[in-house]
Design a protein around this motif. Structure first.
Motif: not given
Length: 458
Positions: A154-182
């Motif tokens: 339930v929480l892993t994807p959501l928490l990855i998004g939260v943690l990446r906002r706190i630590y923007p230097r890490y997890g560059v691969w998250v932005s490469e997954l294509g999960l973009r939508q307005l």
């Protein structure tokens, strides 16, 4: 520690919660931050051990609590470190086009890590004396596993998004997954969320009031409104919705005393979470397929039709023959294009090709097709144009070419053209061969020339 407190609120047996959010945070933090996340997690595991002792009033010696905390810390962190490291290894070897396989790997590795964590935690509690070394003590792994499983799914994807906002230097691969939508309207999202939560509350209240085990299985129908959210909202909002639904479900199981049906509701949350993540793949796959189709149809540099797509234009020829209309083909290229590349550089050469394609596009009618054969050679298919009209079009292009202004190019651009009307027995390939021969002849005769041939019918 906040998530630990949330888990203790939803505890339905000692050391067993309906939903265990700290598991999701541990898995997410190690996946995103690596080993640097472990000290903070270890501290919280030790602190939670003393917190649990105070909660249950066991009054164990501090030495035993330290031993229990150390064993639990080792069990909890090692299980999720193994799973997160394996998933991170798979991520490093994949790209956005393999998102389905990564989600599949997550839904396998995550539950397996939770199972290992449940078994190791049970073992740690038995060794430290917190659990009896008896059949009842050896059966704790199942509720531990299911609670941790929900926390991860339930929480892993959501928490990855939260943690990446706190630590923007890490997890560059998250932005490469294509999960973009307005995002859409916030009020519409709240309405969908409220509808879904209301249906869940109704099902669980009916289950509690009717004392019907069969009614508990109606919770699986929440897949329908959850998919409504997944297909119309952003991935972030989908993650928020499944997290809120899971939290509300766990609280209602606790306070409606639905402990006998806890397993049904726990697995329903797991199904909803897995359905959510795989549902997110549909817009991603649709977008990827659209990009792939566009790549096969259009040349990436000039946006003219690709050679492969252009040579599939037999339908245009058949349509022209059916309506007894002429159709012609022009093949042309830039004179001395190799010298432009050698003298001014390939970047300037690319700009020249783009400018030529843009110029040709301005001369086209809606039904005409511009294609790039390769290098600097282009093709124009002109439905409704006979040899004379096609030659006029080619001549107009030839006269316009010297007026092109390309950044970095100091010499004028000229071009050579071969024009042929497609005869009744011709295909796109055979017509191209005829026009290409005429193009070569125009170059042999001095370039900057339009050369055509009159078909037998004309």
């Amino acid at each position: 520690m906040l998530l630990w407190k949330v888990a203790s609120i939803m505890e339905y047996a000692p050391h067993a919660s309906i939903w265990f959010p700290p598991a999701g945070l541990t898995f997410s933090a190690i996946l995103l931050l690596g080993l640097r996340a472990i000290p903070a997690i270890a501290f919280c595991c030790m602190a939670a051990t003393f917190w649990e002792d105070a909660t249950y009033g066991t009054q164990l010696p501090w030495q035993q609590l330290l031993e229990t905390g150390a064993l639990f810390t080792l069990a909890h962190i090692s299980a999720y470190a193994i799973g997160a490291s394996l998933l991170k290894l798979l991520i490093s070897r994949r790209d956005a086009h393999q998102l389905p396989s990564l989600l599949l790997a997550f839904t396998i590795i995550g539950p397996a890590s939770a199972l290992l964590a449940g078994y190791l935690t049970q073992t740690a509690l038995i060794i430290s004396g917190m659990l009896p070394d008896s059949p009842s003590g050896h059966q704790l792994w199942l509720p531990l596993w299911v609670g941790d499983l929900l926390g991860i799914l339930v929480l892993t994807p959501l928490l990855i998004g939260v943690l990446r906002r706190i630590y923007p230097r890490y997890g560059v691969w998250v932005s490469e997954l294509g999960l973009r939508q307005l995002p859409g309207s916030g009020w519409e999202f709240l309405l969908k969320l409220a509808t879904t939560l209301l249906l869940m509350v109704v099902v669980m209240l009916l289950t509690a009031s009717l004392q019907s085990k069969e009614m508990a299985f109606a919770i699986f129908f929440l897949c329908i409104p959850q998919m409504w959210i997944v297909y119309t909202e952003t991935p972030l909002r989908s993650g928020i919705s499944i997290a809120l639904m899971s939290f509300a479900t766990a609280l209602l199981v606790k306070y409606l005393a639905l402990h006998d049906d806890a397993l049904v509701f726990q697995f329903s949350i797991s199904v909803l979470a897995a359905s959510t993540y795989f549902g997110l793949l549909i817009p991603v796959l649709a977008s990827s397929n659209s990009r792939l189709r566009e790549m096969t149809r259009k040349d990436s540099l000039t946006r003219a039709y690709s050679r492969q797509h252009f040579f599939q234009a037999e339908l245009e020829i058949q349509r022209a023959r059916y309506y007894q209309q002429p159709i012609s083909l022009i093949v042309f290229d830039i004179d001395f294009f190799k010298q432009i590349n050698d003298r001014f550089g390939h970047t300037v050469g690319d700009l020249a090709l783009i400018s030529l394609a843009e110029l040709a596009t301005t001369q086209l009618r809606q039904a005409d097709m511009l294609g790039r054969f390769g290098g600097d050679e282009f093709m124009l298919l002109l439905p409704g144009s006979g040899q004379i009209d096609a030659t006029t079009t080619a001549e107009r292009l030839r006269l316009a070419l010297p007026n092109l202004r390309v950044e970095g190019l100091t010499s004028q651009i000229t071009g050579s053209f071969g024009v042929t009307e497609i005869a009744a027995e011709d295909t796109v390939n055979s017509a191209f061969e005829k026009a290409d021969v005429l193009l070569l002849e125009a170059k042999r005769l001095g370039r900057n020339l339009v050369l055509g041939t009159i078909t037998a019918t004309e």
